[in-house]
Write a protein that holds these residues in place. Structure first.
Motif, PDB file in Angstrom:
ATOM      1  N   VAL A  21      -6.343   1.169   2.586  1.00 34.87           N
ATOM      2  CA  VAL A  21      -4.902   0.970   2.777  1.00 34.87           C
ATOM      3  C   VAL A  21      -4.538   0.818   4.246  1.00 34.87           C
ATOM      4  CG1 VAL A  21      -4.137   3.393   2.916  1.00 34.87           C
ATOM      5  CG2 VAL A  21      -2.623   1.676   1.917  1.00 34.87           C
ATOM      6  N   THR A  50      -5.390  -1.198  -3.081  1.00 37.70           N
ATOM      7  CA  THR A  50      -5.375   0.271  -3.148  1.00 37.70           C
ATOM      8  C   THR A  50      -4.381   0.743  -4.202  1.00 37.70           C
ATOM      9  OG1 THR A  50      -5.863   0.462  -0.794  1.00 37.70           O
ATOM     10  CG2 THR A  50      -4.903   2.389  -1.827  1.00 37.70           C
ATOM     11  N   SER A  51      -3.180   0.151  -4.176  1.00 41.54           N
ATOM     12  CA  SER A  51      -2.160   0.543  -5.149  1.00 41.54           C
ATOM     13  C   SER A  51      -2.550   0.119  -6.559  1.00 41.54           C
ATOM     14  CB  SER A  51      -0.808  -0.059  -4.771  1.00 41.54           C
ATOM     15  OG  SER A  51      -0.290   0.599  -3.636  1.00 41.54           O
ATOM     16  N   SER A  71      -5.601   7.812  -4.850  1.00 42.71           N
ATOM     17  CA  SER A  71      -6.784   8.170  -5.642  1.00 42.71           C
ATOM     18  C   SER A  71      -7.887   7.133  -5.493  1.00 42.71           C
ATOM     19  CB  SER A  71      -6.391   8.306  -7.116  1.00 42.71           C
ATOM     20  OG  SER A  71      -5.887   7.077  -7.603  1.00 42.71           O
ATOM     21  N   SER A  72      -7.506   5.895  -5.224  1.00 41.45           N
ATOM     22  CA  SER A  72      -8.467   4.800  -5.183  1.00 41.45           C
ATOM     23  C   SER A  72      -9.105   4.627  -3.813  1.00 41.45           C
ATOM     24  CB  SER A  72      -7.742   3.498  -5.524  1.00 41.45           C
ATOM     25  OG  SER A  72      -6.658   3.319  -4.622  1.00 41.45           O
ATOM     26  N   ALA A 132      -5.197   2.527  -7.729  1.00 45.12           N
ATOM     27  CA  ALA A 132      -4.608   3.855  -8.002  1.00 45.12           C
ATOM     28  C   ALA A 132      -3.925   3.841  -9.374  1.00 45.12           C
ATOM     29  CB  ALA A 132      -3.617   4.232  -6.906  1.00 45.12           C
ATOM     30  N   ARG A 160       5.629   5.607  -7.459  1.00 39.57           N
ATOM     31  CA  ARG A 160       5.312   6.997  -7.836  1.00 39.57           C
ATOM     32  C   ARG A 160       6.275   7.979  -7.217  1.00 39.57           C
ATOM     33  NH1 ARG A 160       0.638   4.919  -8.156  1.00 39.57           N
ATOM     34  NH2 ARG A 160      -0.534   5.694  -9.934  1.00 39.57           N
ATOM     35  N   THR A 161       6.574   7.763  -5.937  1.00 37.55           N
ATOM     36  CA  THR A 161       7.449   8.698  -5.225  1.00 37.55           C
ATOM     37  C   THR A 161       8.823   8.737  -5.875  1.00 37.55           C
ATOM     38  OG1 THR A 161       6.240   8.384  -3.180  1.00 37.55           O
ATOM     39  CG2 THR A 161       8.498   9.148  -2.965  1.00 37.55           C
ATOM     40  N   GLY A 175       4.110   1.895   5.640  1.00 37.46           N
ATOM     41  CA  GLY A 175       2.736   1.426   5.489  1.00 37.46           C
ATOM     42  C   GLY A 175       2.667  -0.083   5.407  1.00 37.46           C
ATOM     43  N   GLY A 198       0.773  -1.226   0.000  1.00 36.56           N
ATOM     44  CA  GLY A 198       0.000   0.000   0.000  1.00 36.56           C
ATOM     45  C   GLY A 198       0.811   1.285   0.000  1.00 36.56           C
ATOM     46  N   GLU A 228      -2.980   2.094   7.770  1.00 39.82           N
ATOM     47  CA  GLU A 228      -2.028   3.083   8.294  1.00 39.82           C
ATOM     48  C   GLU A 228      -0.817   3.286   7.389  1.00 39.82           C
ATOM     49  OE1 GLU A 228      -1.311   1.239  12.362  1.00 39.82           O
ATOM     50  OE2 GLU A 228      -1.553   3.388  12.799  1.00 39.82           O
ATOM     51  N   THR A 229      -0.544   4.545   7.053  1.00 38.01           N
ATOM     52  CA  THR A 229       0.679   4.858   6.317  1.00 38.01           C
ATOM     53  C   THR A 229       1.280   6.117   6.929  1.00 38.01           C
ATOM     54  OG1 THR A 229      -0.465   6.292   4.731  1.00 38.01           O
ATOM     55  CG2 THR A 229      -0.284   3.973   4.154  1.00 38.01           C
ATOM     56  N   MET A 230       2.576   6.317   6.703  1.00 36.43           N
ATOM     57  CA  MET A 230       3.187   7.564   7.173  1.00 36.43           C
ATOM     58  C   MET A 230       4.326   7.975   6.253  1.00 36.43           C
ATOM     59  SD  MET A 230       4.486   8.720  10.942  1.00 36.43           S
ATOM     60  CE  MET A 230       6.218   8.324  10.794  1.00 36.43           C
ATOM     61  N   PHE A 231       4.457   9.267   6.056  1.00 34.13           N
ATOM     62  CA  PHE A 231       5.430   9.838   5.139  1.00 34.13           C
ATOM     63  C   PHE A 231       6.264  10.846   5.911  1.00 34.13           C
ATOM     64  CE2 PHE A 231       1.582   8.428   3.242  1.00 34.13           C
ATOM     65  CZ  PHE A 231       2.052   7.533   2.291  1.00 34.13           C
ATOM     66  N   PRO A 259       2.838   4.100  -1.728  1.00 37.03           N
ATOM     67  CA  PRO A 259       3.050   4.524  -3.123  1.00 37.03           C
ATOM     68  C   PRO A 259       4.507   4.918  -3.387  1.00 37.03           C
ATOM     69  CG  PRO A 259       1.756   6.172  -1.919  1.00 37.03           C
ATOM     70  CD  PRO A 259       2.050   5.072  -0.955  1.00 37.03           C
ATOM     71  N   GLU A 266      -2.562  11.201  -6.179  1.00 35.99           N
ATOM     72  CA  GLU A 266      -2.395  10.049  -7.075  1.00 35.99           C
ATOM     73  C   GLU A 266      -2.281   8.726  -6.330  1.00 35.99           C
ATOM     74  OE1 GLU A 266       0.920  10.971  -9.627  1.00 35.99           O
ATOM     75  OE2 GLU A 266       0.125  12.987  -9.967  1.00 35.99           O
ATOM     76  N   GLY A 267      -1.408   8.686  -5.338  1.00 39.11           N
ATOM     77  CA  GLY A 267      -1.144   7.419  -4.657  1.00 39.11           C
ATOM     78  C   GLY A 267      -2.393   6.838  -4.012  1.00 39.11           C
ATOM     79  N   PHE A 274       9.031   6.271   3.976  1.00 44.23           N
ATOM     80  CA  PHE A 274       7.657   6.003   3.576  1.00 44.23           C
ATOM     81  C   PHE A 274       7.243   4.674   4.188  1.00 44.23           C
ATOM     82  CE2 PHE A 274      10.063   8.542   0.713  1.00 44.23           C
ATOM     83  CZ  PHE A 274       9.259   9.664   0.603  1.00 44.23           C
TER      84      PHE A 274
END
Lengths: 428, 428
Positions: free
Chosen positions: B291, A308-309, B147-148, A312, A140-141, A298, A135, B293-296, A137, B144-145, A296
């Motif tokens: 998705v 999800t990916s 979008s879904s 997307a 893309r990054t 997840g 999940g 939990e995610t973190m950036f 992204p 984008e990442g 990043f």
């Protein structure tokens, strides 16, 4: 508002998630792309199998060509896995002008350049965000978010099974074999766990990430791989005492356009952001010359995160369709691949030795490092009541892999070194 | 291979970084977009000022219209900051068909919808990745990442100055005023720190993130803002004892299409990934229905990190130029904005009270919570030798903001409650 028709190859975990998201989020998807998205045909192994989602049986087929040759289908979503057969299907879909979204890391790691070239030739999109780190992204990054930067290092926890095992070993002091068994019972590890625990799955993902990050076609055979099956409770205990966690890290590095990619158990300083990524979670740490440190985080797998990916990517393909710009993504691997030699690959090392317990041994050991010009950050000699020998724990400063190997080889010729118990790369 | 010409508005910290990256990474940029990228004209406040980069003096101008009206310039990069004048410049650039890349959070938070509408009308791109969280490509990720997916929660540490101050207070037990002074000396905080420490900077960034995440036009006045200036050493100490870190969090939530956005000091469980984001770093935690939990994570400010995002946007504009698809990004805010009332906003609370030290007080206090139907997770009454009263620390279960306020108001009418010392939202 002509609907966009999708052919789905595979209705396992991820395929089921794709159906759920496309149906459950249809209104939002339509608001973004301006058309309904319809799953038109689905390849399954067994049409009469019971499923957790309701799907019109007329859409199911056991013949892949019903999907790939379907005249109304614009996009093929491949979530069946496998390599050779799947490659044939995808190349045929591209030859027929159908765009492809795939979650298949094995295929992209082994045949990525061929598939991307076929896509360009047929003016089709091939997107594969879900192939690495579920999940997150991250693809893309690397392609878009850091298009302006020169990435010099990518470190990834890209295999959830091994991270689950190592987290349990660290938090509970459990032994590898016991935790593996537990992970198998919970469904986090396969009955045959080889691909995960020996690092092959992570190596495939690192092949993809390194290719994108360094814009050069890295191949699977360029990746130096070591798995987690030899990690002992003691190693993890010593690591923790010194302020490290043991993680299976994929590490891709670039220096002056020379690159190296490896997957190996690594001791990571607890203050490093990747050290606290626990359980089945994935994380990719990216260092760019300009941006510096980023990470990043997840879920690395699972039905809905991975889907999800996939969806997307499907949205991106449909947006390109609307704009008439599919297949215009230039090939990213515009750089010639130059691999580092072992003399050029540098890192700190943790080395645990069992040595004869007598005067002068420490001097002999440290002399071996000095002879090969490996300087030391710390040396601890300590008694261990469980063994007849003494224990020496060494952490080096940055040393080339070649030099470290020369030191380790020299120990084989030294009577006083009974066993080289463990060797780890050290990060952070 | 006609060069793409760029006009730069502003040559401060970020502008200097943009020049460095465009020049230093020119070969890589050309390989990606197929043309040279040339900085043609630069708006500065003072042409004769000494600079850390060498730039052809003929390119510098003190007149913005020299840049905006320049016939050869395709893209305007706005890194001058400010609101009203800058808005005029950007709208004029768009009216002339020039694409815009901006790092201006204030402008996008206040006038984003107007500027994006003008962009669409003129078939121009407006990209603003650098406006939130510097080097972290979070805007792309949300657009984008994910979008879904349906994003239901965004939590951000999006102000480096306040995170630096809170990290120092937590790690060194220092007082707010002392750390602020130190941050000012180090250049991490402005001489007038109001916008940072009172949460306004974070609120602007959350306005942008919530708009993107929830696809509805969130306005700055929708954000409930509280800063860090009232946080005491004791609060942080108590938080740590209970297993929390105090962070200034922007929190945007959605439930059944009703949204809320706030910025406030929050106690975050140390096991939550955002709790260990320290120093001037930023992080954005995103929860999506599918998705999870995610973190950036990455640098939130600084010359080169911010410029990385600006130039990545520039690359995206140039790729769109080559494909002839600028300005085709549909407006994302397709959902009607519905704000949660205080009855609908729910969270756990930490409440520290100083109360009369006599029998029956605890019963009275807990009764007040019960009357307003706020249930309690934990209650600790303890003596504090520094004050004549007793101390009560309460952590509630999820309660509506309205109910929590009703409880707090009822304390004002209770003799036994001497002071409501602190109130924090609790996460994780």
């Amino acid at each position: 508002m002509k609907p966009i028709k999708v052919g789905l190859l595979g209705l396992g975990t991820v395929g089921t998630g794709v159906v759920r998201i496309v149906e459950g989020h249809q209104t939002d998807l339509q608001s973004q792309v301006g058309s309904p998205i319809v799953i038109e045909k689905v390849l399954v192994q067994n049409k009469s199998k019971a499923r957790s989602i309701s799907i019109d049986p007329a859409k199911l087929t056991e013949d892949a060509w019903d999907v790939i040759h379907h005249p109304d289908i614009d996009v093929i979503v491949e979530v069946m896995g496998g390599i050779e057969t799947t490659r044939t299907y995808i190349l045929e879909a591209l030859a027929r002008g159908k765009h492809v979204v795939t979650a298949n890391k094995d295929l992209m790691a082994l045949h990525g350049p061929e598939i991307l070239a076929a896509a360009q030739e047929n003016r089709c999109d091939v997107l594969y965000e879900a192939s690495v780190a579920g999940g997150i992204p991250i693809i893309r990054t690397l392609i878009e978010g850091f298009s302006s930067d020169r990435i010099t290092k990518i470190m990834g926890i890209v295999n959830g099974t091994t991270n689950y095992i190592l987290t349990k070993m660290s938090q509970e002091g459990a032994a590898y074999a016991d935790v593996l068994k537990e992970a198998q019972d919970l469904g986090y590890a396969e009955a045959d766990p080889t691909s995960d625990v020996e690092g092959l799955d992570a190596a495939r993902k690192m092949t993809i990430l390194a290719t994108l990050g360094f814009r050069a076609n890295v191949a699977l055979e360029d990746v130096d791989v070591k798995g987690i099956s030899a990690i002992s409770r003691e190693d993890i205990l010593y690591a923790k005492r010194l302020g490290y966690e043991v993680k299976l890290l994929g590490i891709a590095e670039r220096q002056d356009d020379y690159i190296s990619v490896g997957v190996q158990p690594t001791m990571v300083k607890t203050s490093h952001p990747i050290a606290s990524v626990n359980g089945v979670y994935n994380a990719v740490y990216v260092y760019g010359e300009a941006v510096g440190e980023t990470m990043f985080y997840g879920p690395g797998a699972g039905e809905l995160p991975t889907a999800t990916s996939v969806v997307a990517d499907l949205v991106a393909v449909v947006k390109n369709l609307k704009l008439g710009v599919n297949g215009k993504q230039e090939l990213l691997a515009y750089k010639e691949k130059k691999l580092k030699t072992d003399e050029q690959i540098a890192s700190k090392y943790f080395i645990l030795l069992h040595v004869a317990d007598r005067a002068g041994v420490l001097a002999q050991i440290t002399q071996a490092f000095a002879e090969h010009e490996v300087s030391l950050e710390s040396v601890v000699q300590q008694p261990n009541p469980n063994i007849p020998e003494a224990e020496i724990i060494i952490i080096t400063h940055d040393a080339s892999k070649a030099a470290a190997n020369r030191v380790l080889n020299s120990f084989e010729r030294m009577d006083v070194v009974k066993t080289v118990k463990s060797v780890y790369r050290v990060e952070g």
